[in-house]
Motif scaffolding. Structure first.
Motif, mmCIF file in Angstrom:
data_model
loop_
_atom_site.group_PDB
_atom_site.id
_atom_site.type_symbol
_atom_site.label_atom_id
_atom_site.label_comp_id
_atom_site.label_asym_id
_atom_site.label_seq_id
_atom_site.Cartn_x
_atom_site.Cartn_y
_atom_site.Cartn_z
ATOM 1 N N GLN A 278 8.403 2.779 -2.370
ATOM 2 C CA GLN A 278 6.925 2.657 -3.349
ATOM 3 C C GLN A 278 6.407 1.949 -2.572
ATOM 4 O O GLN A 278 5.075 2.926 -2.885
ATOM 5 N N ARG A 279 5.865 1.896 -1.451
ATOM 6 C CA ARG A 279 4.435 1.756 -0.139
ATOM 7 C C ARG A 279 4.552 3.122 -0.051
ATOM 8 O O ARG A 279 3.062 3.428 -0.081
ATOM 9 N N TYR A 280 5.205 3.486 0.733
ATOM 10 C CA TYR A 280 4.322 5.244 1.197
ATOM 11 C C TYR A 280 3.997 5.527 -0.077
ATOM 12 O O TYR A 280 3.297 6.392 0.044
ATOM 13 N N GLN A 281 4.807 5.482 -1.346
ATOM 14 C CA GLN A 281 4.111 7.470 -2.782
ATOM 15 C C GLN A 281 3.344 6.283 -3.076
ATOM 16 O O GLN A 281 1.707 6.872 -3.399
ATOM 17 N N ASP A 282 2.558 4.904 -3.130
ATOM 18 C CA ASP A 282 1.340 4.826 -3.805
ATOM 19 C C ASP A 282 0.532 4.779 -2.318
ATOM 20 O O ASP A 282 -0.855 5.213 -2.546
ATOM 21 N N TYR A 283 0.889 4.725 -0.618
ATOM 22 C CA TYR A 283 -0.517 5.260 0.003
ATOM 23 C C TYR A 283 -0.636 6.397 0.102
ATOM 24 O O TYR A 283 -2.148 6.903 0.442
ATOM 25 N N ALA A 284 0.630 7.366 -0.105
ATOM 26 C CA ALA A 284 0.435 8.983 -0.217
ATOM 27 C C ALA A 284 -1.270 9.393 -1.617
ATOM 28 O O ALA A 284 -1.792 10.851 -1.452
ATOM 29 N N THR A 285 -0.300 8.346 -2.664
ATOM 30 C CA THR A 285 -1.218 8.648 -3.482
ATOM 31 C C THR A 285 -2.729 8.511 -3.123
ATOM 32 O O THR A 285 -3.803 9.160 -3.818
ATOM 33 N N GLN A 286 -2.934 7.562 -3.062
ATOM 34 C CA GLN A 286 -4.758 7.465 -2.002
ATOM 35 C C GLN A 286 -4.990 7.955 -0.496
ATOM 36 O O GLN A 286 -6.239 9.045 -0.682
ATOM 37 N N GLN A 306 -7.612 3.481 8.305
ATOM 38 C CA GLN A 306 -8.154 2.560 8.319
ATOM 39 C C GLN A 306 -7.810 2.413 7.107
ATOM 40 O O GLN A 306 -7.069 0.889 6.203
ATOM 41 N N LEU A 307 -7.077 3.384 5.527
ATOM 42 C CA LEU A 307 -5.825 3.080 5.186
ATOM 43 C C LEU A 307 -4.431 2.911 5.614
ATOM 44 O O LEU A 307 -4.473 1.931 4.914
ATOM 45 N N ARG A 308 -4.197 3.200 6.387
ATOM 46 C CA ARG A 308 -2.613 3.026 7.256
ATOM 47 C C ARG A 308 -3.305 1.547 7.884
ATOM 48 O O ARG A 308 -1.886 0.742 7.838
ATOM 49 N N ALA A 309 -4.290 1.384 8.301
ATOM 50 C CA ALA A 309 -4.249 0.044 8.373
ATOM 51 C C ALA A 309 -3.753 -1.208 7.568
ATOM 52 O O ALA A 309 -4.024 -2.396 8.036
ATOM 53 N N ARG A 310 -4.198 -0.772 6.616
ATOM 54 C CA ARG A 310 -4.325 -1.715 5.323
ATOM 55 C C ARG A 310 -3.525 -2.274 4.769
ATOM 56 O O ARG A 310 -2.473 -3.266 4.229
ATOM 57 N N LEU A 311 -3.162 -0.943 4.843
ATOM 58 C CA LEU A 311 -1.732 -1.474 3.954
ATOM 59 C C LEU A 311 -0.628 -1.375 5.352
ATOM 60 O O LEU A 311 0.865 -1.661 4.144
ATOM 61 N N PHE A 312 0.026 -0.828 6.006
ATOM 62 C CA PHE A 312 1.080 -1.043 7.039
ATOM 63 C C PHE A 312 0.672 -2.063 8.181
ATOM 64 O O PHE A 312 -0.390 -1.277 8.630
#
Length: 332
Positions: A278-286, A306-312
């Motif tokens: 679910q987390r990866y899918q949310d990231y993939a959308t962004q 920056q997106l990866r650093a914020r989510l993972f």
């Protein structure tokens, strides 16, 4: 019926041939299981810092890894002069630390192994263990090439002999001690194959199989039983779901088949896998929004980082980057 038993024997033996290799790969029961997509992250390892971990107790150094809260599975054995005495536990120790591959650099893993060995054994044993680590990494790389895996039931004996020759070439007299359990399992598999494909009646085969199982150490017989159950696990879980079973029913099956601890771990892994997806899918959308935004390449890359650093977490970021590379067009 005899043809059916022969087919089952071939399939079972081929699975058994790969069992020990799979057991020794980095994904470890001691820590968080990694998705299959972790493997391509090898390509990202050149980007990781090579600074050794700070000197601190190993338990603290492992606190932010998938081995947090676990313990090293064996103790080092030494002779009267503090020299390492190699046994199957030595291999378990190496595999324990090598399960961190992909999370830590090779240099950091070596540092942890040396520190742990010096804390729990002696400087000489630590030096011996690191020398063994170099040969063991060579063995793992050559084994992972696939050159030692049987492709048909007819070449299983040749492949097992080649694997043993490789061990003797790399480890000499230590090979028998390092791979004692694996050799016993291989011999068991070959004997089982000979029984099931031999020219005996079904009743004679059944009796021979009972005798073979009774002759094995308890831990080896249990290991084979669990291997067979693992091979059927996915189909069994699907059957439970299709017949209206719940997660409670799946847990009860895991508990009965693998024991309480393994059942709890399987339950936790299923939950972690679902959360990760679910987390990866949310990231993939962004991520896709960034890639289609029309920004320049450098700006896109900066926003993705920056997106990866914020989510993972940091170790997860390497996994995400590897997954992203898999989705890139190949140009073919």
């Amino acid at each position: 019926m005899k043809h059916h038993l022969t087919l089952l024997a071939s399939v079972g033996l081929l699975a058994a041939a790969g069992f020990w290799g799979l057991q020794q790969m980095p994904a470890s029961a001691h820590g968080e299981a990694r998705p299959a997509a972790d493997t391509p992250s090898q390509a990202a390892r050149t980007d990781r810092p090579t600074t050794p971990l700070p000197s601190r107790p190993v338990t603290l150094a492992l606190a932010n890894t998938s081995l947090a809260g676990t313990t090293v599975p064996a103790d080092l054995v030494m002779d009267g002069e503090g020299q390492l005495v190699v046994n199957s536990g030595t291999r378990a120790i190496l595999e324990y630390f090598l399960s961190l591959s992909g999370e830590l650099t090779d240099e950091q893993i070596r540092h942890l192994i040396r520190q742990w060995a010096e804390e729990n054994a002696s400087p000489r044993a630590a030096s011996d263990l690191l020398a063994l680590l170099g040969r063991y990494n060579d063995y793992r790389q050559r084994f992972a090439s696939g050159d030692f895996a049987a492709s048909t039931a007819s070449d299983i004996t040749d492949k097992l002999n080649q694997r043993r020759q490789l061990r003797e070439e790399l480890f000499g007299a230590d090979a028998a001690a390092l791979f004692a359990d694996e050799d016993r399992y291989d011999n068991f598999s070959l004997q089982r194959h000979a029984i099931l494909t031999g020219d005996m009646s079904n009743a004679e085969k059944e009796q021979a199989m009972q005798t073979l199982h009774a002759s094995q150490p308890a831990h080896l017989a249990d290991q084979y039983r669990q291997q067979q159950a693992l091979q059927r696990l996915q189909d069994t879980e699907r059957s439970i779901k299709e017949t209206g079973g719940s997660s409670t029913d799946r847990f009860a099956y895991h508990q009965q088949t693998f024991g309480d601890e393994a059942a709890l771990r399987l339950q936790s892994l299923a939950r972690e896998r679902q959360q990760w997806q679910q987390r990866y899918q949310d990231y993939a959308t962004q991520r896709d929004q960034i890639l289609t935004s029309g920004l320049a390449g450098n700006d896109q890359q900066q926003q993705l980082e920056q997106l990866r650093a914020r989510l993972f977490a940091e170790t997860e970021q390497r996994r995400v980057a590897a997954l992203d590379r898999l989705e890139e067009p190949t140009g073919e």
